[in-house]
Design a protein around this motif. Structure first.
Motif, PDB file in Angstrom:
ATOM      1  N   ARG A  15       1.030  -1.453  -0.113  1.00 41.32           N
ATOM      2  CA  ARG A  15      -0.061  -0.097   0.435  1.00 41.32           C
ATOM      3  C   ARG A  15       0.589   1.810   0.212  1.00 41.32           C
ATOM      4  N   LYS A  16       2.091   1.309   0.374  1.00 37.92           N
ATOM      5  CA  LYS A  16       2.817   2.012   0.622  1.00 37.92           C
ATOM      6  C   LYS A  16       4.093   2.797  -0.484  1.00 37.92           C
ATOM      7  N   LYS A  17       4.278   1.438  -0.452  1.00 42.37           N
ATOM      8  CA  LYS A  17       4.095   1.829  -2.394  1.00 42.37           C
ATOM      9  C   LYS A  17       3.541   2.524  -3.150  1.00 42.37           C
ATOM     10  N   LEU A  18       2.882   1.780  -3.612  1.00 46.64           N
ATOM     11  CA  LEU A  18       1.131   1.838  -4.245  1.00 46.64           C
ATOM     12  C   LEU A  18       1.106   3.708  -4.091  1.00 46.64           C
ATOM     13  N   LEU A  19       1.452   3.903  -3.137  1.00 42.46           N
ATOM     14  CA  LEU A  19       0.452   5.632  -2.643  1.00 42.46           C
ATOM     15  C   LEU A  19       1.855   6.676  -2.809  1.00 42.46           C
ATOM     16  N   PHE A  20       2.987   5.549  -2.681  1.00 46.70           N
ATOM     17  CA  PHE A  20       4.357   6.390  -3.471  1.00 46.70           C
ATOM     18  C   PHE A  20       3.943   7.389  -4.825  1.00 46.70           C
ATOM     19  N   THR A  21       3.922   5.644  -5.945  1.00 43.10           N
ATOM     20  CA  THR A  21       3.663   5.900  -7.055  1.00 43.10           C
ATOM     21  C   THR A  21       3.257   6.624  -7.370  1.00 43.10           C
ATOM     22  N   LEU A  22       1.639   6.648  -7.021  1.00 42.58           N
ATOM     23  CA  LEU A  22       0.721   7.284  -7.563  1.00 42.58           C
ATOM     24  C   LEU A  22       0.804   8.489  -7.286  1.00 42.58           C
ATOM     25  N   LEU A  23       1.917   9.372  -5.963  1.00 44.32           N
ATOM     26  CA  LEU A  23       1.555  10.195  -5.345  1.00 44.32           C
ATOM     27  C   LEU A  23       2.477  10.778  -6.777  1.00 44.32           C
ATOM     28  N   MET A  24       3.663  10.335  -7.258  1.00 42.82           N
ATOM     29  CA  MET A  24       4.835  10.828  -7.830  1.00 42.82           C
ATOM     30  C   MET A  24       4.302  10.839  -9.260  1.00 42.82           C
ATOM     31  N   ILE A  25       3.213  10.316  -9.562  1.00 50.03           N
ATOM     32  CA  ILE A  25       2.612  10.591 -10.771  1.00 50.03           C
ATOM     33  C   ILE A  25       1.975  11.535 -11.502  1.00 50.03           C
ATOM     34  N   VAL A  26       1.224  11.870  -9.569  1.00 47.45           N
ATOM     35  CA  VAL A  26       0.278  12.641  -9.468  1.00 47.45           C
ATOM     36  C   VAL A  26       1.499  14.512  -9.648  1.00 47.45           C
TER      37      VAL A  26
END
Length: 88
Positions: A15-26
């Motif tokens: 979950r932390k890794k997915l949320l970090f990836t989505l945040l970096m995309i944003v």
């Protein structure tokens, strides 16, 4: 597929890794749409249109940058090394 995605969000590490990836995309998408300070966008558009008519290479580079080069955005050059490395 949706169940696998839901299971991934139940696991704390994933979950932390997915949320970090989505945040970096944003963050990247926002930076790609921010124009560089002190740049006259209208003059840049006129120059880009003239360059596209006379030079096919400029259009190709702009295509690979996702249009960020034409906007002269903050992250315009940030995507080019990644795409070049992916192609090579």
């Amino acid at each position: 597929m949706l169940t696998a995605f839901a299971r991934a969000f139940r696991t704390p590490d994933l979950r932390k890794k997915l949320l970090f990836t989505l945040l970096m995309i944003v963050v990247f998408r926002i930076g790609q749409n921010l124009p560089t300070p002190n740049v006259n966008v209208e003059v840049l558009k006129q120059t880009a249109d003239a360059a596209k008519k006379s030079n096919q290479l400029y259009g190709l580079v702009d295509l690979f940058s996702g249009g960020a080069l034409l906007k002269l955005s903050v992250f315009a050059l940030g995507i080019m090394p990644y795409i070049t490395a992916s192609i090579i």
